[in-house]
Scaffold this active site. Sequence first.
Site, PDB file in Angstrom:
ATOM      1  N   PRO A   1       0.790  -1.239   0.000  1.00 33.52           N
ATOM      2  CA  PRO A   1       0.000   0.000   0.000  1.00 33.52           C
ATOM      3  C   PRO A   1       0.824   1.293   0.000  1.00 33.52           C
ATOM      4  O   PRO A   1       0.561   2.184  -0.802  1.00 33.52           O
ATOM      5  CB  PRO A   1      -0.835  -0.115   1.280  1.00 33.52           C
ATOM      6  CG  PRO A   1      -0.898  -1.576   1.581  1.00 33.52           C
ATOM      7  CD  PRO A   1       0.396  -2.144   1.095  1.00 33.52           C
TER       8      PRO A   1
ATOM      9  N   THR B   1       3.199   2.341  -5.274  1.00 33.22           N
ATOM     10  CA  THR B   1       3.327   3.797  -5.411  1.00 33.22           C
ATOM     11  C   THR B   1       3.617   4.341  -4.023  1.00 33.22           C
ATOM     12  O   THR B   1       2.775   4.245  -3.127  1.00 33.22           O
ATOM     13  CB  THR B   1       2.018   4.422  -5.932  1.00 33.22           C
ATOM     14  OG1 THR B   1       1.708   3.844  -7.197  1.00 33.22           O
ATOM     15  CG2 THR B   1       2.166   5.928  -6.092  1.00 33.22           C
TER      16      THR B   1
ATOM     17  N   LYS C   1       5.719   8.982 -11.743  1.00 31.17           N
ATOM     18  CA  LYS C   1       4.359   8.514 -11.481  1.00 31.17           C
ATOM     19  C   LYS C   1       3.509   9.601 -10.802  1.00 31.17           C
ATOM     20  O   LYS C   1       2.405   9.909 -11.238  1.00 31.17           O
ATOM     21  CB  LYS C   1       4.440   7.258 -10.592  1.00 31.17           C
ATOM     22  CG  LYS C   1       3.214   6.887  -9.839  1.00 31.17           C
ATOM     23  CD  LYS C   1       2.291   6.013 -10.625  1.00 31.17           C
ATOM     24  CE  LYS C   1       0.989   5.818  -9.871  1.00 31.17           C
ATOM     25  NZ  LYS C   1      -0.019   5.177 -10.652  1.00 31.17           N
TER      26      LYS C   1
ATOM     27  N   LYS D   1      -4.393   9.919  -2.745  1.00 30.33           N
ATOM     28  CA  LYS D   1      -3.112   9.424  -2.207  1.00 30.33           C
ATOM     29  C   LYS D   1      -1.953   9.975  -3.052  1.00 30.33           C
ATOM     30  O   LYS D   1      -0.963  10.477  -2.523  1.00 30.33           O
ATOM     31  CB  LYS D   1      -3.107   7.889  -2.236  1.00 30.33           C
ATOM     32  CG  LYS D   1      -1.749   7.282  -1.922  1.00 30.33           C
ATOM     33  CD  LYS D   1      -1.652   5.792  -2.221  1.00 30.33           C
ATOM     34  CE  LYS D   1      -0.189   5.349  -2.173  1.00 30.33           C
ATOM     35  NZ  LYS D   1       0.030   3.949  -2.461  1.00 30.33           N
TER      36      LYS D   1
END
Length: 300
Positions: free
Chosen positions: A65, A93, A168, A243
């Site tokens: 996560p 990520t 990203k 997030k």
Amino acid sequence: MRIAFIGLGNMGGGMAANLAKAGHEVRAFDLSEAALAKAEERGATRAADAAAAVEGADAVVTMLPAGKHVAEVYRSSVFGKAPTSALLLDCSTIDVATAKAVEAEARAAGYEMVDAPVSGGIAAAEGGTLTFMVGGTDAGFERARPILEQMGKAVIHAGDSGAGQAAKIVNNMLLAVTMAGTCEAFVLASKLGLDPQVFFDISSKASGQSWSMTSYCPVPGVGPETPADRGYEGGFAAQLMLKDLRLAAEAAGSVNAYTPMGGEAQELYERFVQRGGGAKDFSALIKMIDDSWTAPGDRN
Ligand code: NAD
């Protein structure tokens, strides 16, 4: 190849299955019994814990996560447990600072490690069509490429350690900004009496064009089929976009970069998630913008 795979959730489950399908011996571990059982059904061998999974591995892939899980798993169960000949690939990520710190620790312990976050959602993880953005040395990238190609359609070397994570989150910050702008534009256009289809026909060929408009239009029935046409179900959940926006803000703070548009998009997604929209596709933001709209120039 013997590959340890840790983190078999929505994304990791499909990715591990694709590695097993490609003929690798996949040794899987997850804290969730249900995830482990599913991975076993899909060709992986279950390990008792993460340290057992990495024993004798040629490569270790993690899909966890957040940064704290990645740091914890590598420090407690990978470093000193996997052979130093194993290539370490973190596909989660996470924040750039943790990615760099864990990679530095890996290097100090004698490992080659890359950060290789993905673009593409659960369907791409299942279908083996993810895009990987890789941070690490040239040698690390060349070792990672054939493994990542079995889970994706594109593998791009973004730069040194942490560069995959940077690419990203910066890309996703830009996506959030263009999506928020596109939502706002459609709401204003319709309040000014323009038909959304007509506005799409004009703007998608004019200078307001972006991927958020032409490939992922937030208005149902307009443009190609998107989550908007399925009640904003599926797609890329707003809470995951939030997030990524938080990670982008954190990264911007660390290098004194001024990102006012990213900040505004973050504020909008914070509010949308607080109002219960977290599980909806991120283009559903248009509903909140529409609901809170009172008069042109009076958005709050
Ligand atoms: P998820 O929550 O479905 O899966 C994470 C898995 O990690 C869970 O099964 C959990 O049990 C396991 N886990 C947590 N701590 C662990 C530990 N210490 N040891 C072993 N297993 C542990 O999340 P996901 O949707 O698969 O996302 C994984 C990563 O991929 C995240 O960083 C996310 O931001 C990123 N990502 C997700 C998507 C998406 O569409 N879901 C798209 C791109 C990137």
